[in-house]
Design an enzyme around this catalytic site. Structure first.
Site, PDB file in Angstrom:
ATOM      1  N   ARG A 223       0.855  -1.182   0.000  1.00 39.04           N
ATOM      2  CA  ARG A 223       0.000   0.000   0.000  1.00 39.04           C
ATOM      3  C   ARG A 223       0.896   1.238   0.000  1.00 39.04           C
ATOM      4  O   ARG A 223       2.028   1.194   0.500  1.00 39.04           O
ATOM      5  CB  ARG A 223      -0.883   0.027   1.256  1.00 39.04           C
ATOM      6  CG  ARG A 223      -2.052  -0.951   1.235  1.00 39.04           C
ATOM      7  CD  ARG A 223      -3.137  -0.494   0.264  1.00 39.04           C
ATOM      8  NE  ARG A 223      -4.318  -1.342   0.288  1.00 39.04           N
ATOM      9  CZ  ARG A 223      -4.556  -2.321  -0.588  1.00 39.04           C
ATOM     10  NH1 ARG A 223      -3.700  -2.587  -1.549  1.00 39.04           N
ATOM     11  NH2 ARG A 223      -5.682  -3.022  -0.514  1.00 39.04           N
ATOM     12  N   HIS A 271      -1.567   0.912  -9.707  1.00 36.94           N
ATOM     13  CA  HIS A 271      -2.200  -0.059  -8.793  1.00 36.94           C
ATOM     14  C   HIS A 271      -2.826  -1.214  -9.587  1.00 36.94           C
ATOM     15  O   HIS A 271      -4.016  -1.500  -9.465  1.00 36.94           O
ATOM     16  CB  HIS A 271      -3.259   0.633  -7.912  1.00 36.94           C
ATOM     17  CG  HIS A 271      -3.605  -0.143  -6.674  1.00 36.94           C
ATOM     18  ND1 HIS A 271      -3.919   0.461  -5.469  1.00 36.94           N
ATOM     19  CD2 HIS A 271      -3.695  -1.484  -6.439  1.00 36.94           C
ATOM     20  CE1 HIS A 271      -4.189  -0.476  -4.567  1.00 36.94           C
ATOM     21  NE2 HIS A 271      -4.066  -1.665  -5.132  1.00 36.94           N
TER      22      HIS A 271
HETATM   23  C1  OXD Z   1      -6.214  -5.675  -3.085  1.00 36.32           C
HETATM   24  C2  OXD Z   1      -5.776  -4.681  -4.074  1.00 36.32           C
HETATM   25  O1  OXD Z   1      -6.048  -5.453  -1.877  1.00 36.32           O
HETATM   26  O2  OXD Z   1      -6.146  -4.809  -5.250  1.00 36.32           O
HETATM   27  O3  OXD Z   1      -6.747  -6.712  -3.486  1.00 36.32           O
HETATM   28  O4  OXD Z   1      -5.060  -3.743  -3.724  1.00 36.32           O
END
Ligand code: OXD
Length: 308
Positions: A223, A271
């Protein structure tokens, strides 16, 4: 049985999930969540609103349509409603592919060759040995283990770091805060696959970079909150960190004026390392709902104390 779906404010996506779930669980009534909708038994959500949980206090279980459950941190879950995250559901293979290409990109100095190509420079860089490029994986759950397996098959030595002791053949495992420094010192490329919790927020920072060998690389697929972005920019500037591949950011979408976009040593992706695949995910969630209804144990439950 009533099921509701909410995907942030993306009602189009929620409708698609309704369609798939209705097909997978034909005896149930599946709807897109909206204010005032009748009480449901199960909710399938991604980045859910607090309001859904205020209004739906009788849920038997909640399913997160992704692996990371950090979006639940701000939600006050009523009673003891269990939350389940997706487990693999087609994401581990995508993640392995993504990390392997990023590791190879840095190992084979593709940023330098791109720079040379931009100025029509035809020049070989000295070949490197994989022996000098042990890869360290921060976070050793389902995805971390799959990534470790793929990297080992490519011939890289693999280290892994987790909260508690783990064992995987061919992987050197480190555990807990006490062994973090040794793990970092032994890893030339660090891949962050951790869940985001108060304990892991900001773990990719100046102090931890300093334990890594000179000329190391960072790959962040956890993240954005794991990375102190200014610390990385400073470490790239000094050369201590030689390059980075980043798929997640403090702010997403990454603002147009963010220095990462133009940085010659940073690869930015939006992402996409491991997307939620609807067919696999719906099949997994439908199986879990059926198991819960039959009173059977179900894996992948969020532990609110650990935060993942
Ligand atoms: C997840 C993402 O947590 O796509 O699945 O970030």
């Amino acid at each position: 049985m009533k099921i509701i779906c909410q995907f942030g404010d993306d009602t189009e996506l929620a409708r698609l999930w309704v369609e798939y779930l209705q097909h997978a669980l034909p005896g149930s009534t599946v709807s897109v969540w909206e204010r005032g909708i009748a009480a449901a038994d199960f909710a399938i959500v991604w980045k859910p609103s607090a309001e859904l949980f205020e209004q739906q206090s009788g849920l038997k279980a909640v399913f997160n349509a992704g692996a990371g459950v950090d979006a639940f941190r701000h939600i006050n879950l009523s009673g003891n409603v269990p939350v389940f995250r997706l487990e693999d559901a087609g994401m581990a293979e995508q993640m392995s592919d993504y990390v392997c290409q990023a590791v190879l990109h840095h190992f084979r100095e593709m940023d330098s060759y791109a720079f040379q190509a931009a100025t029509q420079v035809w020049k070989n860089l000295a070949p490197r040995s994989k022996d000098d490029f042990p890869v360290g994986i921060l976070g050793f759950g389902i995805m971390g283990k799959a990534v470790a397996h793929s990297l080992s098959k490519l011939g890289f030595r693999v280290n892994a770091w987790a909260r508690s002791t783990q064992v995987q053949q061919g992987v050197t495992c480190y555990a807990g805060d006490r062994q973090l420094k040794d793990f970092l010192a032994a890893s030339r490329i660090v891949v962050c696959l951790l869940p985001l919790t108060p304990a892991t927020r900001g773990i990719l920072c100046t102090e931890n970079f300093s334990y890594m060998p000179q000329g190391s690389y960072i790959i962040n697929v956890g993240r954005g909150g794991h990375l102190q972005e200014d610390d990385l920019l400073a470490a790239l500037e000094s050369g201590h960190i030689a390059g980075a591949t980043l798929d997640v950011f403090q702010q997403e979408p990454l603002p147009a004026d963010h220095p990462f976009w133009q940085h010659p040593k940073v690869v930015v992706t939006p992402h996409i390392a491991a997307a939620t695949l609807i067919e696999y995910s719906v099949a997994q969630i439908a199986d879990k709902i059926t198991a819960l209804q039959a009173g059977l144990p179900v894996s992948g439950q969020l532990d609110p104390v650990r935060g993942y």
